[in-house]
Scaffold this motif. Structure first.
Motif, short mmCIF file in Angstrom:
data_model
loop_
_atom_site.label_atom_id
_atom_site.label_comp_id
_atom_site.label_asym_id
_atom_site.label_seq_id
_atom_site.Cartn_x
_atom_site.Cartn_y
_atom_site.Cartn_z
N SER A 151 6.21 2.97 1.79
CA SER A 151 7.64 2.68 1.74
C SER A 151 8.19 2.75 0.32
O SER A 151 7.43 2.73 -0.65
N ILE A 152 9.51 2.81 0.24
CA ILE A 152 10.22 2.74 -1.03
C ILE A 152 11.15 1.54 -0.94
O ILE A 152 11.98 1.45 -0.03
N ARG A 170 6.89 -3.89 6.95
CA ARG A 170 7.59 -2.61 7.03
C ARG A 170 6.60 -1.49 6.73
O ARG A 170 5.77 -1.60 5.83
N SER A 171 6.74 -0.40 7.48
CA SER A 171 5.92 0.78 7.27
C SER A 171 6.82 2.00 7.32
O SER A 171 7.72 2.08 8.18
N SER A 172 6.62 2.92 6.38
CA SER A 172 7.42 4.15 6.30
C SER A 172 8.92 3.83 6.23
O SER A 172 9.74 4.47 6.88
N GLU A 212 0.84 -1.19 0.00
CA GLU A 212 0.00 0.00 0.00
C GLU A 212 0.88 1.25 0.00
O GLU A 212 1.88 1.31 0.72
N ARG A 213 0.51 2.24 -0.80
CA ARG A 213 1.19 3.54 -0.83
C ARG A 213 2.70 3.42 -0.85
O ARG A 213 3.40 4.03 -0.03
N SER A 214 3.20 2.64 -1.80
CA SER A 214 4.63 2.36 -1.88
C SER A 214 5.11 2.33 -3.31
O SER A 214 4.30 2.22 -4.24
N VAL A 215 6.43 2.40 -3.46
CA VAL A 215 7.07 2.25 -4.76
C VAL A 215 8.02 1.07 -4.66
O VAL A 215 8.83 0.99 -3.72
N VAL A 216 7.91 0.14 -5.61
CA VAL A 216 8.78 -1.03 -5.65
C VAL A 216 9.56 -0.99 -6.96
O VAL A 216 8.98 -1.01 -8.04
#
Length: 74
Positions: free
Chosen positions: A41-42, A54-56, A23-27
């Motif tokens: 997260s990135i 993992r968060s943030s 959620e709300r991340s870039v992979v």
């Protein structure tokens, strides 16, 4: 195998998600997420995350975070 993709997620070509929730991340490319939950997260190129949440987080390139086995515990 499932990989629920939430809002505001960008998974680049070549990334692998197996039983992962994002959620709300870039992979980034060549990152692998197995049995992992990632929020806000990135995850950089070539990273490997397994069995973690993992968060943030900012996970650098080629970082390895595998699930800990009982034999690894102190």
């Amino acid at each position: 195998m499932s990989a629920p993709i939430g809002d505001d997620v960008y998974v680049m070509t070549g990334a692998t998600l197996v039983d992962a929730e994002v959620e709300r991340s870039v992979v980034f490319p060549d990152a692998t997420l197995k049995g992992t939950t990632v929020r806000r997260s990135i995850i950089d190129a070539g990273s490997y995350l397994e069995g973690v949440a993992r968060s943030s987080a900012l996970i650098g390139p080629t970082t390895r975070i595998p699930a800990r086995s009982e034999s690894d515990a102190d």
